[in-house]
Design an enzyme around this catalytic site. Sequence first.
Site, PDB file in Angstrom:
ATOM      1  N   GLU A 120      48.528 -64.029   0.389  1.00 16.25           N
ATOM      2  CA  GLU A 120      47.605 -62.991   0.823  1.00 16.25           C
ATOM      3  C   GLU A 120      47.142 -63.262   2.246  1.00 16.25           C
ATOM      4  O   GLU A 120      47.464 -64.292   2.841  1.00 16.25           O
ATOM      5  CB  GLU A 120      46.420 -62.908  -0.144  1.00 16.25           C
ATOM      6  CG  GLU A 120      46.841 -62.548  -1.558  1.00 16.25           C
ATOM      7  CD  GLU A 120      45.676 -62.462  -2.540  1.00 16.25           C
ATOM      8  OE1 GLU A 120      44.536 -62.719  -2.119  1.00 16.25           O
ATOM      9  OE2 GLU A 120      45.914 -62.141  -3.709  1.00 16.25           O
ATOM     10  N   ARG A 295      40.456 -60.250   6.215  1.00 15.02           N
ATOM     11  CA  ARG A 295      39.830 -58.997   5.809  1.00 15.02           C
ATOM     12  C   ARG A 295      38.851 -58.430   6.826  1.00 15.02           C
ATOM     13  O   ARG A 295      38.745 -57.217   6.990  1.00 15.02           O
ATOM     14  CB  ARG A 295      39.114 -59.198   4.465  1.00 15.02           C
ATOM     15  CG  ARG A 295      40.071 -59.400   3.317  1.00 15.02           C
ATOM     16  CD  ARG A 295      39.336 -59.744   2.040  1.00 15.02           C
ATOM     17  NE  ARG A 295      40.286 -59.865   0.938  1.00 15.02           N
ATOM     18  CZ  ARG A 295      39.955 -60.249  -0.278  1.00 15.02           C
ATOM     19  NH1 ARG A 295      38.700 -60.545  -0.554  1.00 15.02           N
ATOM     20  NH2 ARG A 295      40.866 -60.332  -1.230  1.00 15.02           N
ATOM     21  N   HIS A 356      32.627 -55.685  -0.862  1.00 15.86           N
ATOM     22  CA  HIS A 356      33.471 -56.378  -1.833  1.00 15.86           C
ATOM     23  C   HIS A 356      32.905 -57.719  -2.277  1.00 15.86           C
ATOM     24  O   HIS A 356      32.761 -57.970  -3.473  1.00 15.86           O
ATOM     25  CB  HIS A 356      34.857 -56.581  -1.234  1.00 15.86           C
ATOM     26  CG  HIS A 356      35.836 -57.232  -2.148  1.00 15.86           C
ATOM     27  ND1 HIS A 356      36.146 -56.730  -3.393  1.00 15.86           N
ATOM     28  CD2 HIS A 356      36.580 -58.361  -2.004  1.00 15.86           C
ATOM     29  CE1 HIS A 356      37.043 -57.500  -3.982  1.00 15.86           C
ATOM     30  NE2 HIS A 356      37.311 -58.506  -3.172  1.00 15.86           N
ATOM     31  N   ARG A 391      35.228 -65.069   3.706  1.00 16.66           N
ATOM     32  CA  ARG A 391      35.949 -65.696   2.598  1.00 16.66           C
ATOM     33  C   ARG A 391      37.454 -65.496   2.729  1.00 16.66           C
ATOM     34  O   ARG A 391      37.934 -64.391   2.953  1.00 16.66           O
ATOM     35  CB  ARG A 391      35.487 -65.084   1.269  1.00 16.66           C
ATOM     36  CG  ARG A 391      36.240 -65.603   0.059  1.00 16.66           C
ATOM     37  CD  ARG A 391      35.718 -64.963  -1.212  1.00 16.66           C
ATOM     38  NE  ARG A 391      36.040 -63.552  -1.293  1.00 16.66           N
ATOM     39  CZ  ARG A 391      37.086 -63.040  -1.950  1.00 16.66           C
ATOM     40  NH1 ARG A 391      37.922 -63.853  -2.579  1.00 16.66           N
ATOM     41  NH2 ARG A 391      37.299 -61.764  -2.005  1.00 16.66           N
TER      42      ARG A 391
END
Length: 546
Positions: A120, A295, A356, A391
Amino acid sequence: MNITSEFLVIGSGVAGLTFALKVADHGTVTIVTKKEVSESNTAYAQGGVAAVQSDIDSFDLHIQDTLSAGDGLCNREVVEMVVTHGPERIKELIDLGVQFSLCDDAAHKAPGTDYDLGREGGHSEKRVLHADDMTGREIERALVEQVKRHPNITLLEEHIAIDLITISTRVKSGMITTTRDTTCCGAYVLDKTADTVKTISAKVTVLACGGSGKVYLYTSNPDVATGDGIAMAWRAGASVANMEFMQFHPTCLFHPEAKNFLISEAVRGEGAVLKNEKGEPFMEKYDPLKDLACRDKVSRAIDSELKTSGADSVFLDISHKDPAFVKKRFPNLWRQCLKFGFDMTKDPIPVVPAAHYMCGGVATDLSGRSDIKHLYAIGESACTGLHGANRLASNSLLEALVYAHTAAEQAIEDAKAWKDTSVQLPRWDDVGATDSDEVSLLTTNWDEIRRFMQNYVGVVRSDKRLSRALNRIENIQNEIREYYWNFRVTADLIELRNIAVVAELIIRSAMKRRESRGLHYTINCPDKNDAEWLRETVLKRTITHM
């Protein structure tokens, strides 16, 4: 009604359930959860859990990836502890019956493991274990089965914690009395079914309440994610840290009927490309890693594209991959998208950034202890120092597993050391409170908080927006306080009270940090300032009595 337990666990995600199982042989455990036990952020985690598994991966690589994502604010000692203990915690899950996906394609199998490892954004190697695209649900299933079998664990479903119960030493200086040496002794809990409040006393109380996504209008989180643990800890006097760092997942499905449906980061990990409304890829303009950037960068890139074009969404396109592969790798995503009219093997999926994951929370040490004695915080309720300013994908379940273990080891010792068994906790008192006839106040304030947080304290911030948000939340807080003390508590009132507290903490933390770093970006201070802000944003509430 009074309940006594050695350990009180508030929350039923991976952190809370794992902790409960680890301490249950050392004393009685009471688990409080707002809905049914399996309704938690964990159950919605699609992508997986990151841990070193293959021969081509290493602890050093995972540590460096985590530090890079955290943008200078990670606690290296914490990162090293979590990463190096990860494989052992994964083995424990497998021993409990968690069935991670195996790789049946020899050409794509990572050396040294039979598991199908995903990669990811922000990861330098494939290290994400998954159970198809329903990893959290599979982990939750195995843990719930074990919890329900254990004779020392009492599970209170449809119960919501109101506030922590504390005892304190008070020091007087002039006319001001300051509270010091606070110890947590349990919590007041509303039984939603019976509409009664229970007093639960415990030697150790653990906040494992999950996230705070419902503070925002658009979120990937379920309805239970109202920041309860952070809000209760703050009201009790615990320190909180890094609340400005709310992670916005870049790809939440944009559809009027899709309440909180997340399109996993793993989709981009398998080759999906972000495109604008003209069908043009755009991530190469923003980051050399393109669609595999972290992200925060992807979310800001999408926000920029939407503001520039005025479009409602961008699009995530994996239609160039083999349809059979897509259906096998993402069976649940494919089926769910079909329900909304999108075949991800053929159609680009409309997506927007959505709140999120909260990287901040109750400040804790290496054992999950807050600065209130006998009060722990683990999982998304905590700020451990692992995530820093952002994160790394799939590190959340890993953190929950490792900290549930370290917290359990320390909590067992704390429970043994508990000396004062004579403390009589005050029972819940609602004398004079009446049933409310102003329910519209709750829904109006709930909607207003989420809307101005989305607009003023979202992906891109400014001094003016934050100032407006602070004025609004202070007014709403006054209304909520008056309402709370005049009327009997309900689950809706408890959650509204909590999201208002969390909203204020996010706003004040964002105003305090005079730079842009990781997930916090403000147009008034667009650059990093390592000289002054290479540190956590810590808020401490001093409780005084006149």
